[in-house]
Design a protein around this motif. Structure first.
Motif, PDB file in Angstrom:
ATOM      1  N   ARG A 271     -19.213  11.914   3.897  1.00  0.00           N
ATOM      2  CA  ARG A 271     -20.036  12.972   4.452  1.00  0.00           C
ATOM      3  C   ARG A 271     -21.262  12.393   5.165  1.00  0.00           C
ATOM      4  NH1 ARG A 271     -20.265  18.258   2.918  1.00  0.00           N
ATOM      5  NH2 ARG A 271     -19.047  17.761   1.047  1.00  0.00           N
ATOM      6  N   ALA A 272     -21.809  11.261   4.644  1.00  0.00           N
ATOM      7  CA  ALA A 272     -23.023  10.678   5.223  1.00  0.00           C
ATOM      8  C   ALA A 272     -22.734   9.787   6.428  1.00  0.00           C
ATOM      9  CB  ALA A 272     -23.761   9.889   4.152  1.00  0.00           C
ATOM     10  N   SER A 273     -21.482   9.486   6.691  1.00  0.00           N
ATOM     11  CA  SER A 273     -21.123   8.550   7.773  1.00  0.00           C
ATOM     12  C   SER A 273     -21.035   9.282   9.106  1.00  0.00           C
ATOM     13  CB  SER A 273     -19.787   7.877   7.464  1.00  0.00           C
ATOM     14  OG  SER A 273     -19.883   7.130   6.269  1.00  0.00           O
ATOM     15  N   ASP A 274     -21.359   8.553  10.162  1.00  0.00           N
ATOM     16  CA  ASP A 274     -21.220   9.075  11.532  1.00  0.00           C
ATOM     17  C   ASP A 274     -19.817   8.814  12.082  1.00  0.00           C
ATOM     18  OD1 ASP A 274     -24.094   9.861  11.981  1.00  0.00           O
ATOM     19  OD2 ASP A 274     -24.356   7.716  11.556  1.00  0.00           O
ATOM     20  N   HIS A 275     -19.211   7.688  11.680  1.00  0.00           N
ATOM     21  CA  HIS A 275     -17.867   7.316  12.147  1.00  0.00           C
ATOM     22  C   HIS A 275     -17.019   6.942  10.947  1.00  0.00           C
ATOM     23  CE1 HIS A 275     -19.367   7.221  16.293  1.00  0.00           C
ATOM     24  NE2 HIS A 275     -20.390   6.475  15.842  1.00  0.00           N
ATOM     25  N   PHE A 276     -15.720   7.252  11.029  1.00  0.00           N
ATOM     26  CA  PHE A 276     -14.768   6.940   9.963  1.00  0.00           C
ATOM     27  C   PHE A 276     -13.680   6.051  10.562  1.00  0.00           C
ATOM     28  CE2 PHE A 276     -10.921   7.611   7.534  1.00  0.00           C
ATOM     29  CZ  PHE A 276     -11.349   7.647   6.214  1.00  0.00           C
ATOM     30  N   ILE A 277     -13.606   4.809  10.075  1.00  0.00           N
ATOM     31  CA  ILE A 277     -12.585   3.855  10.546  1.00  0.00           C
ATOM     32  C   ILE A 277     -11.530   3.725   9.464  1.00  0.00           C
ATOM     33  CG2 ILE A 277     -12.107   1.449  11.146  1.00  0.00           C
ATOM     34  CD1 ILE A 277     -14.870   1.263  12.371  1.00  0.00           C
ATOM     35  N   VAL A 278     -10.281   3.970   9.828  1.00  0.00           N
ATOM     36  CA  VAL A 278      -9.176   3.793   8.900  1.00  0.00           C
ATOM     37  C   VAL A 278      -8.334   2.627   9.392  1.00  0.00           C
ATOM     38  CG1 VAL A 278      -7.829   5.581  10.099  1.00  0.00           C
ATOM     39  CG2 VAL A 278      -7.139   4.841   7.807  1.00  0.00           C
ATOM     40  N   VAL A 279      -8.132   1.611   8.557  1.00  0.00           N
ATOM     41  CA  VAL A 279      -7.365   0.415   8.902  1.00  0.00           C
ATOM     42  C   VAL A 279      -5.905   0.697   8.571  1.00  0.00           C
ATOM     43  CG1 VAL A 279      -7.030  -2.028   8.460  1.00  0.00           C
ATOM     44  CG2 VAL A 279      -9.345  -1.062   8.437  1.00  0.00           C
ATOM     45  N   LEU A 280      -5.065   0.734   9.623  1.00  0.00           N
ATOM     46  CA  LEU A 280      -3.651   1.073   9.453  1.00  0.00           C
ATOM     47  C   LEU A 280      -2.833  -0.195   9.241  1.00  0.00           C
ATOM     48  CD1 LEU A 280      -3.224   3.773  12.255  1.00  0.00           C
ATOM     49  CD2 LEU A 280      -3.586   4.126   9.802  1.00  0.00           C
ATOM     50  N   SER A 281      -2.026  -0.161   8.196  1.00  0.00           N
ATOM     51  CA  SER A 281      -1.072  -1.229   7.902  1.00  0.00           C
ATOM     52  C   SER A 281       0.012  -0.622   7.027  1.00  0.00           C
ATOM     53  CB  SER A 281      -1.742  -2.413   7.204  1.00  0.00           C
ATOM     54  OG  SER A 281      -2.152  -2.047   5.906  1.00  0.00           O
ATOM     55  N   SER A 282       1.040  -1.387   6.774  1.00  0.00           N
ATOM     56  CA  SER A 282       2.088  -0.871   5.890  1.00  0.00           C
ATOM     57  C   SER A 282       1.541  -0.597   4.491  1.00  0.00           C
ATOM     58  CB  SER A 282       3.239  -1.884   5.829  1.00  0.00           C
ATOM     59  OG  SER A 282       2.776  -3.146   5.368  1.00  0.00           O
ATOM     60  N   ASN A 283       0.485  -1.332   4.120  1.00  0.00           N
ATOM     61  CA  ASN A 283      -0.124  -1.132   2.801  1.00  0.00           C
ATOM     62  C   ASN A 283      -0.945   0.154   2.756  1.00  0.00           C
ATOM     63  OD1 ASN A 283       0.890  -3.678   1.903  1.00  0.00           O
ATOM     64  ND2 ASN A 283      -0.802  -4.687   2.974  1.00  0.00           N
ATOM     65  N   SER A 284      -1.772   0.372   3.789  1.00  0.00           N
ATOM     66  CA  SER A 284      -2.649   1.549   3.760  1.00  0.00           C
ATOM     67  C   SER A 284      -1.878   2.841   3.978  1.00  0.00           C
ATOM     68  CB  SER A 284      -3.735   1.404   4.823  1.00  0.00           C
ATOM     69  OG  SER A 284      -3.155   1.375   6.122  1.00  0.00           O
ATOM     70  N   VAL A 285      -0.800   2.792   4.811  1.00  0.00           N
ATOM     71  CA  VAL A 285      -0.006   3.991   5.044  1.00  0.00           C
ATOM     72  C   VAL A 285       0.650   4.465   3.744  1.00  0.00           C
ATOM     73  CG1 VAL A 285       2.050   4.865   6.221  1.00  0.00           C
ATOM     74  CG2 VAL A 285       0.367   3.529   7.481  1.00  0.00           C
ATOM     75  N   ALA A 286       0.969   3.521   2.874  1.00  0.00           N
ATOM     76  CA  ALA A 286       1.599   3.870   1.592  1.00  0.00           C
ATOM     77  C   ALA A 286       0.584   4.183   0.499  1.00  0.00           C
ATOM     78  CB  ALA A 286       2.503   2.728   1.139  1.00  0.00           C
ATOM     79  N   SER A 287      -0.721   4.054   0.789  1.00  0.00           N
ATOM     80  CA  SER A 287      -1.753   4.255  -0.230  1.00  0.00           C
ATOM     81  C   SER A 287      -2.152   5.738  -0.302  1.00  0.00           C
ATOM     82  CB  SER A 287      -2.975   3.390   0.089  1.00  0.00           C
ATOM     83  OG  SER A 287      -4.050   3.712  -0.779  1.00  0.00           O
ATOM     84  N   GLU A 288      -2.062   6.348  -1.496  1.00  0.00           N
ATOM     85  CA  GLU A 288      -2.461   7.737  -1.670  1.00  0.00           C
ATOM     86  C   GLU A 288      -3.974   7.888  -1.549  1.00  0.00           C
ATOM     87  OE1 GLU A 288      -0.996   9.221  -5.353  1.00  0.00           O
ATOM     88  OE2 GLU A 288       1.119   8.973  -4.810  1.00  0.00           O
ATOM     89  N   TRP A 289      -4.727   6.856  -1.981  1.00  0.00           N
ATOM     90  CA  TRP A 289      -6.192   6.955  -1.924  1.00  0.00           C
ATOM     91  C   TRP A 289      -6.677   6.943  -0.477  1.00  0.00           C
ATOM     92  CZ3 TRP A 289      -9.261   8.491  -5.659  1.00  0.00           C
ATOM     93  CH2 TRP A 289     -10.638   8.394  -5.460  1.00  0.00           C
ATOM     94  N   VAL A 290      -6.066   6.110   0.361  1.00  0.00           N
ATOM     95  CA  VAL A 290      -6.435   6.100   1.778  1.00  0.00           C
ATOM     96  C   VAL A 290      -6.130   7.454   2.399  1.00  0.00           C
ATOM     97  CG1 VAL A 290      -5.890   5.062   4.042  1.00  0.00           C
ATOM     98  CG2 VAL A 290      -6.149   3.605   2.037  1.00  0.00           C
ATOM     99  N   GLU A 291      -4.987   8.054   2.032  1.00  0.00           N
ATOM    100  CA  GLU A 291      -4.639   9.378   2.561  1.00  0.00           C
ATOM    101  C   GLU A 291      -5.690  10.411   2.172  1.00  0.00           C
ATOM    102  OE1 GLU A 291      -0.933  12.602   2.461  1.00  0.00           O
ATOM    103  OE2 GLU A 291      -0.875  10.767   1.237  1.00  0.00           O
ATOM    104  N   LYS A 292      -6.188  10.344   0.920  1.00  0.00           N
ATOM    105  CA  LYS A 292      -7.227  11.279   0.491  1.00  0.00           C
ATOM    106  C   LYS A 292      -8.502  11.076   1.309  1.00  0.00           C
ATOM    107  CE  LYS A 292      -5.608  11.725  -4.288  1.00  0.00           C
ATOM    108  NZ  LYS A 292      -5.932  11.500  -5.719  1.00  0.00           N
ATOM    109  N   GLU A 293      -8.816   9.814   1.621  1.00  0.00           N
ATOM    110  CA  GLU A 293     -10.060   9.536   2.345  1.00  0.00           C
ATOM    111  C   GLU A 293      -9.996  10.079   3.762  1.00  0.00           C
ATOM    112  OE1 GLU A 293     -11.445   5.471  -0.035  1.00  0.00           O
ATOM    113  OE2 GLU A 293     -10.438   5.319   1.919  1.00  0.00           O
ATOM    114  N   TYR A 294      -8.900   9.809   4.531  1.00  0.00           N
ATOM    115  CA  TYR A 294      -8.885  10.323   5.899  1.00  0.00           C
ATOM    116  C   TYR A 294      -8.652  11.829   5.941  1.00  0.00           C
ATOM    117  CZ  TYR A 294      -3.675   9.915   6.066  1.00  0.00           C
ATOM    118  OH  TYR A 294      -2.332  10.034   5.841  1.00  0.00           O
TER     119      TYR A 294
END
Length: 360
Positions: free
Chosen positions: A52-75
């Motif tokens: 909420r406090a950030s101006d920009h949100f960067i999501v690093v895409l890889s086979s690991n992050s695409v399979a991560s449920e926590w990354v999905e919750k964050e984006y």
């Protein structure tokens, strides 16, 4: 200070650590869990507040992050808060459905500096490049096209060798041409006068006089004249094959005492022959040649050894018998000098005349 939140998989932490460090060097406040979470923090509460406090949100895409449920919750949280999301492609993978309408920054090209500068430009950075971009010493794809280029050059070289220098294959010398009836058989009348004079000295000087008269009257269509005699014969083809010189002489008779006929003949030239002398040591050139340039040698004689036939053995050609008559002549034209093996009498005069007419 502009704050950036980075969402990633812990398996990509080496890449994220470098990326976060370069963004901080550019002057951004970067939040990522390894550096900003402290022991005892409630992740479920702290991470959404950081987004909420950030101006920009960067999501690093890889086979690991695409399979991560926590990354999905964050984006998903960033989408709900309508934060500006910038996907960064760490490695080639499928883009999540919720993010497939967003343009991503490609870090898979191998040029990290160029990709980082593109990300900074997207963030609105206007300062000096954090990581200088250097021109690659090898163009993209060079590792592939240089070997292909070298292989192509080698292939072209091999093709040129086979085109201009084809492999040598043995060629058989023609031995027999189809039999035919000659159109013109020349009649040779040779008059030879030998007037040797020997002294009592060991050296004897012989002065033979050779007078050769040949009358051939063919029409432009090579039909025989009224005086010509048509005789059927077998014609053979032989090629000049001398190991001693580049050219040989064609004689007007079967011997070296006869005059030279036409220009010297080059080694490798092939002619048709119609007759031989009785000893089969000289062959007579036929009236029909494969090359019109060779017509100047028609009726001439060539020593058989100069045709690569050796000195002995039969040749399947009709024999021509030469008969000699004596006629005086006082005009010497050929004067060979030689030393005989026997001592002649002080004065010796011999005037033979030789007239040759072909006999099948």
């Amino acid at each position: 200070m502009t704050q950036i939140f980075i969402s990633y998989s812990r398996k990509d932490i080496a890449f994220v650590r470098k990326l976060a460090g370069d963004l901080e060097t550019a002057g951004y406040d970067v939040w990522w869990d390894v550096s900003n979470l402290r022991g005892g923090d409630d992740w479920v509460r702290v991470i959404p507040e950081a987004i909420r406090a950030s101006d920009h949100f960067i999501v690093v895409l890889s086979s690991n992050s695409v399979a991560s449920e926590w990354v999905e919750k964050e984006y998903t949280q960033a989408l709900h808060l309508r934060r500006r999301i910038i996907p960064v492609m760490r490695e080639r993978t499928t883009v999540p459905f919720a993010l497939n309408t967003l343009n991503y920054i490609d870090f898979t090209t191998g040029d990290y500096a160029a990709s980082l500068n593109q990300l900074l430009t997207t963030l609105g950075y206007t300062g000096e490049p954090v990581v200088p971009v250097t021109s690659p010493s090898v163009l993209p794809g060079t590792l592939y096209w240089i070997p292909l280029f070298v292989a192509g050059m080698i292939l072209l070289a091999l093709l040129s060798i086979f085109r201009f220098h084809p492999p040598m294959t043995p060629t058989a010398t023609p031995t027999l041409m189809p039999s035919f009836t000659p159109i013109v058989i020349p009649t040779h009348t040779a008059t030879t006068t030998l007037s040797p004079t020997a002294s009592v000295t060991p050296t004897v000087t012989l002065s033979p006089t050779l007078t050769h008269t040949e009358t051939i009257t063919p029409s432009p269509t090579r039909t025989p004249s009224p005086s010509a005699t048509n005789l059927p014969f077998e014609s053979l083809v032989f090629c000049v094959n001398s190991q001693y010189a580049n050219t040989i002489n064609v004689r007007s008779g079967p011997g070296t005492i006869y005059a030279v006929l036409g220009e010297p003949l080059k080694v490798g030239t092939c002619l048709t022959f119609m007759a031989r002398n009785e000893e089969a040591t000289w062959l007579q050139i036929g009236p029909v040649q494969l090359n019109p340039v060779l017509d100047q040698y028609i009726g001439g004689w060539i020593f058989r050894e100069l045709l690569g036939l050796g000195t002995l053995g039969p040749i399947d050609l009709p024999a021509v018998t030469l008969t000699a008559t004596s006629t005086p002549s006082n005009t010497p034209t050929i004067t060979p000098t030689f030393t005989p093996s026997e001592t002649p009498s002080p004065t010796e005069t011999q005037i033979p005349t030789e007239t040759a007419s072909p006999i099948p």
